[in-house]
Design a protein around this motif. Structure first.
Motif, mmCIF file in Angstrom:
data_model
loop_
_atom_site.group_PDB
_atom_site.id
_atom_site.type_symbol
_atom_site.label_atom_id
_atom_site.label_comp_id
_atom_site.label_asym_id
_atom_site.label_seq_id
_atom_site.Cartn_x
_atom_site.Cartn_y
_atom_site.Cartn_z
ATOM 1 N N ASP A 110 0.844 -1.198 0.000
ATOM 2 C CA ASP A 110 0.000 0.000 0.000
ATOM 3 C C ASP A 110 0.873 1.240 0.000
ATOM 4 O OD1 ASP A 110 -2.420 -1.282 0.077
ATOM 5 O OD2 ASP A 110 -2.965 -0.637 2.101
ATOM 6 N N SER A 111 0.489 2.225 -0.791
ATOM 7 C CA SER A 111 1.007 3.583 -0.680
ATOM 8 C C SER A 111 -0.088 4.494 -1.197
ATOM 9 C CB SER A 111 2.297 3.773 -1.484
ATOM 10 O OG SER A 111 2.840 5.064 -1.238
ATOM 11 N N LEU A 125 -1.818 17.610 1.832
ATOM 12 C CA LEU A 125 -1.429 16.255 1.426
ATOM 13 C C LEU A 125 -1.242 15.381 2.659
ATOM 14 C CD1 LEU A 125 -0.385 14.108 -0.604
ATOM 15 C CD2 LEU A 125 1.877 15.171 -0.411
ATOM 16 N N VAL A 126 -1.915 14.239 2.653
ATOM 17 C CA VAL A 126 -1.705 13.206 3.667
ATOM 18 C C VAL A 126 -1.138 11.988 2.953
ATOM 19 C CG1 VAL A 126 -2.817 11.657 5.320
ATOM 20 C CG2 VAL A 126 -3.531 14.057 5.176
ATOM 21 N N LEU A 127 -0.082 11.423 3.490
ATOM 22 C CA LEU A 127 0.558 10.236 2.916
ATOM 23 C C LEU A 127 0.363 9.068 3.863
ATOM 24 C CD1 LEU A 127 2.430 8.772 0.882
ATOM 25 C CD2 LEU A 127 4.387 9.741 2.133
ATOM 26 N N ILE A 128 -0.198 7.984 3.346
ATOM 27 C CA ILE A 128 -0.452 6.785 4.149
ATOM 28 C C ILE A 128 0.325 5.623 3.553
ATOM 29 C CG2 ILE A 128 -2.196 5.225 5.096
ATOM 30 C CD1 ILE A 128 -3.473 8.359 3.508
ATOM 31 N N ASP A 129 1.338 5.164 4.262
ATOM 32 C CA ASP A 129 2.146 4.007 3.871
ATOM 33 C C ASP A 129 2.996 4.289 2.626
ATOM 34 O OD1 ASP A 129 1.146 2.580 6.038
ATOM 35 O OD2 ASP A 129 -0.462 1.669 4.880
ATOM 36 N N LEU A 188 1.883 12.138 7.951
ATOM 37 C CA LEU A 188 2.421 10.873 7.462
ATOM 38 C C LEU A 188 1.902 9.787 8.389
ATOM 39 C CD1 LEU A 188 4.467 9.114 5.824
ATOM 40 C CD2 LEU A 188 6.166 9.756 7.532
ATOM 41 N N MET A 189 1.169 8.836 7.851
ATOM 42 C CA MET A 189 0.602 7.778 8.679
ATOM 43 C C MET A 189 1.086 6.418 8.203
ATOM 44 S SD MET A 189 -3.361 7.044 9.778
ATOM 45 C CE MET A 189 -3.967 6.479 8.188
ATOM 46 N N VAL A 190 1.625 5.637 9.122
ATOM 47 C CA VAL A 190 1.987 4.248 8.848
ATOM 48 C C VAL A 190 0.910 3.379 9.475
ATOM 49 C CG1 VAL A 190 3.699 2.439 9.205
ATOM 50 C CG2 VAL A 190 4.444 4.790 8.780
ATOM 51 N N SER A 191 0.140 2.697 8.657
ATOM 52 C CA SER A 191 -0.986 1.929 9.204
ATOM 53 C C SER A 191 -0.516 0.834 10.144
ATOM 54 C CB SER A 191 -1.823 1.330 8.070
ATOM 55 O OG SER A 191 -1.061 0.409 7.309
ATOM 56 N N HIS A 192 0.631 0.203 9.822
ATOM 57 C CA HIS A 192 1.203 -0.828 10.673
ATOM 58 C C HIS A 192 2.601 -1.144 10.164
ATOM 59 C CE1 HIS A 192 -0.553 -2.872 7.283
ATOM 60 N NE2 HIS A 192 0.029 -4.004 7.597
ATOM 61 N N LEU A 193 3.301 -2.043 10.840
ATOM 62 C CA LEU A 193 4.722 -2.235 10.593
ATOM 63 C C LEU A 193 5.044 -3.236 9.501
ATOM 64 C CD1 LEU A 193 6.072 -2.226 14.248
ATOM 65 C CD2 LEU A 193 5.708 -0.314 12.689
ATOM 66 N N ASP A 194 4.061 -3.701 8.793
ATOM 67 C CA ASP A 194 4.283 -4.655 7.716
ATOM 68 C C ASP A 194 5.228 -4.047 6.682
ATOM 69 O OD1 ASP A 194 3.931 -6.817 6.009
ATOM 70 O OD2 ASP A 194 1.796 -6.940 6.421
ATOM 71 N N SER A 195 6.213 -4.819 6.215
ATOM 72 C CA SER A 195 7.235 -4.264 5.328
ATOM 73 C C SER A 195 6.673 -3.770 4.006
ATOM 74 C CB SER A 195 8.325 -5.300 5.057
ATOM 75 O OG SER A 195 7.791 -6.420 4.371
ATOM 76 N N ASP A 196 5.525 -4.296 3.575
ATOM 77 C CA ASP A 196 4.958 -3.813 2.313
ATOM 78 C C ASP A 196 4.150 -2.532 2.498
ATOM 79 O OD1 ASP A 196 2.861 -5.047 3.629
ATOM 80 O OD2 ASP A 196 2.232 -6.291 1.954
ATOM 81 N N HIS A 197 4.198 -1.978 3.706
ATOM 82 C CA HIS A 197 3.606 -0.675 3.989
ATOM 83 C C HIS A 197 4.655 0.332 4.473
ATOM 84 C CE1 HIS A 197 -0.761 -2.016 4.081
ATOM 85 N NE2 HIS A 197 -0.092 -3.158 4.018
ATOM 86 N N ILE A 198 5.682 -0.155 5.154
ATOM 87 C CA ILE A 198 6.591 0.753 5.860
ATOM 88 C C ILE A 198 7.875 1.070 5.098
ATOM 89 C CG2 ILE A 198 7.808 -1.093 7.117
ATOM 90 C CD1 ILE A 198 7.955 0.718 9.523
#
Length: 382
Positions: A14-15, A28-32, A67-77
């Motif tokens: 996700d990005s 602008l808000v960026l998520i993942d 800047l929001m990181v939904s969770h620590l999964d490598s395909d998001h962070i």
């Protein structure tokens, strides 16, 4: 007011971007930030495009309100970590982050591991010395063990850059916070997951059942816990509201947890249902995190799936749940961040396309929009 939702070409991750505001006050808000290579191939080029679109001078950084990181999964962070490394290394970087939201592994579990006892890239690198390790390192669980170290580095960078982490929550970003909802530059963000109950359960299970296995080097059991529990129990799920529009940002959160939070916050009507403009499907369309009641409760004008076939996502049962939940009402669109003919696993792409083709042949008229191959993203203009 302009409101646009953008899902970038993020491979199997996700990005996401949320654009809103007037021409002279664009936010602008960026998520993942997607997995490895997404920063160089997609996210950085898109940020640079935005700088050019806004005619920013060399000394004017592109402002990222949140800047929001939904969770620590490598395909998001991973892409976010590369962005933050750039900001930390270059005081004159072309981007600037005002606030950051991330719940790190240590915060979630209460664990402050000493050197040599924590999970991280070095732990994964050591695994292939055994047959178990060789197998584990190639699995999603094995990949996710490494991302715990990424989360720790990200937290350190946020502290170094003084980014008001998790403000106004002052602690973990949870549905139970007295500071929930938060308003950031006119954007109302109501956290509907995770809950304190889920995080407390996570901490208890880690302390009693998982931490001892780390000492026994039972990597497979620990990896399975990390994959199933740390991510799905802790994923930040947020309902974003601006100018009468609603966007549900789900990370990899479990559907039942999101529904419980939506009910607690009063978003579900007397029949247990709600309407949103955009639903970003949780966990890349995996069937592991949702049941049909999720889609019966949450009706969306637009369903967004960020996946490319890896790990079999999106699952065909998930697509069928959406289709079945909307029988008699085809006024919606499904968006794919990767065209089915470019899926990493071609058979998954063919299966997804065959599902849509079969629904169309059966008389269904909902729309399916796939990102054009040359584009960096799909954009939904609300």
């Amino acid at each position: 007011m302009s409101v646009k939702f953008e899902a970038l070409r993020a491979k199997y991750g996700d990005s996401l971007m949320l654009h809103y505001g007037s021409d002279d006050d664009r936010q602008l808000v960026l998520i993942d930030g997607g997995p490895d290579t997404v920063w160089d191939e997609t996210l950085k080029p898109r940020l640079d495009q935005l700088r050019a679109e806004r005619n920013l001078d060399d000394d004017q950084p592109l402002q990222i309100a949140l800047l929001m990181v939904s969770h620590l999964d490598s395909d998001h962070i991973t892409g976010i970590l590369k962005l933050m490394r750039l900001l930390a290394a270059d005081p004159k970087a072309p981007y600037n982050v005002k606030k950051a939201w991330v719940n790190t592994f240590e915060d979630l579990t209460g664990e402050k591991p000493a050197a040599g006892t924590s999970f991280g890239a070095a732990d994964i690198a050591a695994l292939p010395a055994t047959p178990l390790g060789a197998a584990l390192a190639q699995t999603k669980s094995g990949i996710e063990l490494a991302s715990i170290g990424q989360g720790r580095e990200l937290r350190n960078l946020i502290n170094e850059l003084v980014l008001q982490n998790n403000q106004p929550f002052n602690d973990l970003v949870t549905v139970d916070s007295p500071r929930n909802p938060a308003v950031i530059n006119g954007l109302k963000l109501t956290v509907v997951a995770p809950s304190k109950t889920n995080i407390d359960a996570l901490k208890d299970n880690w302390a009693k059942n998982v931490k001892p296995k780390l000492q026994e080097a039972k990597h497979a059991e620990v990896a399975d816990y990390v994959d199933r529990s740390v991510y799905n129990l802790s994923s930040i799920v947020v309902l974003a509201e601006i100018d009468g529009k609603r966007i549900l940002l789900t990370g990899d959160g479990r559907g039942d947890h999101a529904l419980a939070g939506l009910k607690e916050k009063g978003f579900l009507d007397a029949n247990g249902k709600m309407e949103v403009d955009i639903l970003k499907l949780p966990h890349h369309g995996s069937e592991r995190d949702v049941k049909i009641d999720y889609f019966q409760a949450i009706h969306a004008k637009h369903y967004v799936i960020s996946a490319n076939g890896k790990f079999s996502n999106p699952d065909l049962p998930t697509l069928k749940m959406i289709s079945d939940a909307r029988k008699g009402d085809d006024d919606f669109t499904i968006w794919l961040t990767n065209p089915t003919n470019e899926f990493e696993l071609p058979d998954i792409g063919k299966g997804v396309q065959a599902f849509f083709d079969a629904d169309k042949a059966a008389g269904r008229t909902y729309r399916v929009n796939q990102r054009k191959s040359k584009d960096l993203s799909i954009v939904i203009d609300l």
